[in-house]
Design a protein around this motif. Structure first.
Motif, mmCIF file in Angstrom:
data_model
loop_
_atom_site.group_PDB
_atom_site.id
_atom_site.type_symbol
_atom_site.label_atom_id
_atom_site.label_comp_id
_atom_site.label_asym_id
_atom_site.label_seq_id
_atom_site.Cartn_x
_atom_site.Cartn_y
_atom_site.Cartn_z
ATOM 1 N N PRO A 283 -1.323 13.421 -3.013
ATOM 2 C CA PRO A 283 -0.650 14.718 -2.905
ATOM 3 C C PRO A 283 -0.509 15.174 -1.452
ATOM 4 C CG PRO A 283 -2.887 15.017 -3.650
ATOM 5 C CD PRO A 283 -2.685 13.546 -3.541
ATOM 6 N N VAL A 284 0.220 14.409 -0.671
ATOM 7 C CA VAL A 284 0.440 14.738 0.741
ATOM 8 C C VAL A 284 1.938 14.809 0.953
ATOM 9 C CG1 VAL A 284 -0.165 14.105 3.080
ATOM 10 C CG2 VAL A 284 -1.450 13.155 1.198
ATOM 11 N N THR B 104 0.821 -1.213 0.000
ATOM 12 C CA THR B 104 0.000 0.000 0.000
ATOM 13 C C THR B 104 0.855 1.263 0.000
ATOM 14 O OG1 THR B 104 -0.140 -0.234 2.384
ATOM 15 C CG2 THR B 104 -2.015 -1.014 1.107
ATOM 16 N N VAL C 246 1.655 8.305 -3.838
ATOM 17 C CA VAL C 246 1.219 9.098 -4.984
ATOM 18 C C VAL C 246 0.094 10.059 -4.617
ATOM 19 C CG1 VAL C 246 1.950 7.588 -6.834
ATOM 20 C CG2 VAL C 246 -0.291 7.239 -5.785
ATOM 21 N N GLU D 210 2.973 2.561 -2.139
ATOM 22 C CA GLU D 210 2.927 3.393 -3.343
ATOM 23 C C GLU D 210 1.584 4.084 -3.488
ATOM 24 O OE1 GLU D 210 4.506 1.788 -6.954
ATOM 25 O OE2 GLU D 210 5.964 0.577 -5.876
ATOM 26 N N THR D 211 0.524 3.382 -3.111
ATOM 27 C CA THR D 211 -0.805 4.003 -3.151
ATOM 28 C C THR D 211 -0.779 5.300 -2.358
ATOM 29 O OG1 THR D 211 -1.549 1.726 -2.878
ATOM 30 C CG2 THR D 211 -3.254 3.417 -2.973
ATOM 31 N N LEU D 212 -0.124 5.217 -1.189
ATOM 32 C CA LEU D 212 -0.079 6.372 -0.308
ATOM 33 C C LEU D 212 0.862 7.456 -0.832
ATOM 34 C CD1 LEU D 212 -1.109 7.371 2.432
ATOM 35 C CD2 LEU D 212 0.882 6.324 3.481
#
Ligand code: ATP
Ligand code: MG
Lengths: 255, 486
Positions: free
Chosen positions: B312-313, B304, B310, B306-308
């Motif tokens: 915008p954080v 997970t 990408v 990479e999900t996180l």
């Protein structure tokens, strides 16, 4: 390369991207070596290459997860090296490595990423309703993601990716390991993106997929972009008119 | 900061749905202390009772030199014959060995409190007890009651089965004895000297040797019992001698002492202030452990991350959100452990103790707040360290492998609160973890007023280290070599 003046604001433009990894066993690895290309809105740009060619590394640089060793790329006019947050706000990224949080429900998962994209709660709700309807997801909207089938998970991932309506969509081998029907959902979705005039970058090592989907193809091998042209031109490289044969011919000729 | 809060809330929800984290954050800190206490006190009582009830053999050599003395020894080491009227009185009032162990060595006041708790009229009880032991002054008797009521239980034998002719003059004398004690054939040996009878008759001193084995519990218990018996025999003889000379009873005992504890912090406070700091630190670490591994290595293992990434954080927001959850878990866990220890001590097997000493473990608002202020920065250190380790690891397994050595590094300095005699001073106040452990100890002992300067130093230094580590974790989280290790 064309120099369409408005391109930088809506598409992707990679300029001399280089990524060198320092590996303990192999020493310096030039995973991506001077890659430049453009992808336009309303176009599906395919990145074709065998395992280890450098596709993932290229796409990770475009989505700001990795910093280029040198070179730069712009996404919707924002630089991936200097304006990471803005770039990420304008892309939807999906790959085999972007899993879901198993302990969250489909709805919680989607809402979380809506919030991280700074969307207004009302807007998240509205958009989620439309998308859940579209993908026929209401049945499992409140089921924990780890209890979903692979097909259901793919749908949640798609909704997660497009919720904030990004202009650029980046897919890294999204169909790897999926069955025919599930891949179809994704292929259909990529086509839908093209209709909506989004700029789509799609990496794969499956030649057929390139044939079916892409408007233009970048051929990557050992980190180098060997060719970058419309699919029709690529197919005319050999008499057979097959992408696979063109791929082999180009790779053999240039390396 | 807004996104850090979003991350925090999501991660908290996520972690609360994980059974392992709940186990380590809520269940283990709450249950482990009472269960541990219950098991240790139960086991201790069981083995002590077994040892006490067991009849062990004591070899007496040289009976022929003073048969009368050995006879009395035999009498006194047989509970039935020693015929205890005192034991019967105690039994009648429902005072068992366990209760008496509590008042052992205490004065009259402790007895009175114990009896009041049992709703027994102390006056009547005291009367019966003094009658049974023919004593005049309860104050003087009180501290001995437990010992008198449960005399040692020996079988006196005069020869070994396999070495019937053993004598202290034999070359292998000690080897034979050592072997006999080791194999539990006998527990100890008493040597009566040849001139024993004459010495006693001459109003002189007879020198009796007891041989025992330090590593055998049966043997050391036997030694204690024998010493006690000989002491009271000696006292009886002394009184007889004094009476024969027409001297007052106090002649041979010019000084008698009685130790009386001052009101104030007693055993309960001592135990609490020793164990609490250790418990708080360990459970702070353990509470942080699982969420940290889950939120760092877990993202990689489940794919997970990479999900996180990408989204915008900023990476800082991600770290702060995750750090917040790990810290919350650490604090909740150590708080639960504290409450659980306090309740277990008050309600558990030490409740009688607190009744006896008339003390209760409580602290003022200032003390509680200071304690919390000391705990927060050290918990920040644990959380930042564990999160940094965890995000480096590629899997849960790897994360746990990194955390275990860290756990050892933390347990040892935390243990210092249990060591006797280590004080909080400028030297100990500058050793990380040791200083917090000792600071908590001083707070719980009620010595906060003498240590304000130390507290300030410890708080500031710990907070600075915590800040640096958090900064490090944030920097660490931006490194490709950490997030995308191959
Ligand atoms: N974090 C890393 N550290 C070191 N080397 C790496 C790292 N990531 C990728 N590489 C190397 O870079 C090269 C390109 O890898 P990349 O993952 O981009 O290929 P790919 O085209 O996506 O292949 P696949 O089809 O297998 O996904 C490979 O040789 C790989 O071993
Ligand atoms: Mg790849």
């Amino acid at each position: 390369m064309g120099d369409d003046p408005g391109l930088g604001d809506t598409g992707v433009k990679a300029e001399g991207l280089v990524k060198i990894f320092k590996d303990k066993k192999r020493g310096q690895v030039r995973a991506v070596d001077d890659v430049s290309f453009e992808a336009h809105p309303g176009e599906v740009f395919g990145l074709l290459g065998i395992n280890g060619a450098g596709k993932t590394t290229t796409l990770r640089m475009l989505s700001t997860m990795l910093k280029p060793t040198s070179g730069d790329a712009s996404v919707c006019g924002f630089s991936v090296t200097r304006q990471g947050t803005e770039v990420r706000r304008n892309i939807g990224f999906m790959s085999t490595a972007t899993s879901l949080y198993g302990r969250l429900t489909a709805r919680e998962m989607v809402v979380y990423f809506g919030k991280l994209n700074r969307m207004h709660p009302d807007k998240i709700e509205k958009r989620m309703k439309v998308l859940f309807e579209l993908f026929d997801m209401n049945e499992f909207a409140d089921t924990r993601c780890d209890k979903l089938s692979t097909g259901m998970k793919q749908k949640v991932s798609i909704v997660r990716t497009v919720l904030h309506d990004p202009q650029v969509m980046i897919f890294d081998e999204p169909t790897a390991g999926l069955d025919v029907l599930t891949s179809r959902t994704i292929v259909d979705f990529v086509r839908q993106c093209r209709i909506e005039k989004k700029c789509v970058i799609f990496s794969t090592h499956i030649m057929d997929e390139v044939d079916k989907l892409c408007d233009r193809v970048g051929l990557i091998h050992n980190g180098k972009l060997l060719a970058c042209e419309p699919i029709e031109d690529l197919k005319s490289y050999t008499d057979s008119g097959r992408v696979e044969d063109a791929f082999v011919k180009i790779v053999e000729a240039k390396s | 900061m807004n996104s850090a809060w979003t991350v925090f809330r999501k991660e908290l929800l996520d972690v609360m749905r994980d059974r392992r984290t709940l186990l380590f954050m809520l269940v283990i800190p709450t249950l482990s202390i009472p269960v541990l206490m219950w098991i240790t006190s139960g086991a201790m009582t069981h083995f002590l009772e077994k040892l006490a009830k067991e009849k062990v053999d004591v070899l007496v050599l040289g009976q022929q030199h003073d048969p009368k003395l050995v006879d009395e020894l035999r009498q006194r080491s047989n509970p039935e014959k020693a015929g205890n009227r005192l034991a019967k009185v105690l039994e009648q009032y429902g005072l068992g060995e366990k209760e008496l162990a509590l008042v052992k060595g205490e004065g009259k006041e402790a007895f009175v409190r114990l009896l009041k708790k049992k709703n027994v009229d102390p006056k009547e009880f005291i009367g019966k007890v003094m009658d049974s032991v023919n004593a005049r002054d309860f104050d003087a008797t009180a501290s001995n009651i437990a010992t008198q009521a449960f005399p040692p239980n020996f079988r006196i034998i005069t020869k070994l089965d396999r070495h019937p002719d053993l004598s202290p003059d034999d070359d292998d004398y000690k080897d034979v004895l050592l072997n006999a004690v080791r194999t539990d054939e006998i527990a100890a040996v008493v040597e009566i000297p040849k001139d024993s009878m004459k010495k006693i008759k001459d109003e002189d001193t007879t020198r009796i040797t007891i041989r025992y084995l330090e590593t055998s519990d049966r043997s050391t218990m036997a030694l204690k019992g024998l010493k006690r018996i000989f002491k009271s025999m000696s006292k009886r003889m002394a009184i007889e001698r004094i009476k024969a000379h027409g001297l007052p009873e106090g002649f041979a005992a010019p000084i008698e002492i009685r130790a009386e504890r001052l009101p104030g912090p007693g055993l309960l406070v001592k135990l609490m202030s020793q164990f609490l700091p250790y418990m708080i630190l360990i459970f702070s670490f353990l509470g942080a452990l699982y969420p940290a591994i889950d939120l760092g290595a877990g993202e990689k293992e489940r794919g997970t991350l990479e999900t996180l990434l990408v989204a915008p954080v900023s990476r800082l927001s991600l770290v702060l959100g995750k750090f917040g959850v790990v810290l919350t878990a650490a604090l909740v866990s150590s708080l639960l452990a504290t409450v659980s220890l306090a309740i277990s001590l008050q309600a558990g097997f030490l409740s009688d103790l607190s009744v006896l000493s008339g003390e209760a473990f409580s602290f003022s608002a200032t003390e509680a707040i200071t304690a919390i202020v000391m705990i927060i920065p050290i918990s920040c250190i644990f959380s930042a360290l564990l999160l940094a380790l965890s995000i480096f690891a590629k899997s849960f397994k790897e994360g746990q492998a990194y955390a275990s050595p860290l756990q050892m590094i933390i347990i040892l300095p935390a243990l210092v609160s249990i060591l006797p005699g280590v004080k909080l001073d400028w030297m100990t106040a500058s050793i990380p973890i040791v200083n917090v452990s000792l600071a908590l100890k001083e707070i719980f002992t009620g010595n906060l007023d003498q240590h304000w300067a130390h507290m300030a130093l410890i708080f500031i230094s710990t907070a600075v280290v915590a800040g640096l580590l958090l900064w490090f974790a944030a920097w660490w989280f931006r490194r490709e070599q950490v997030l995308f290790r191959s």
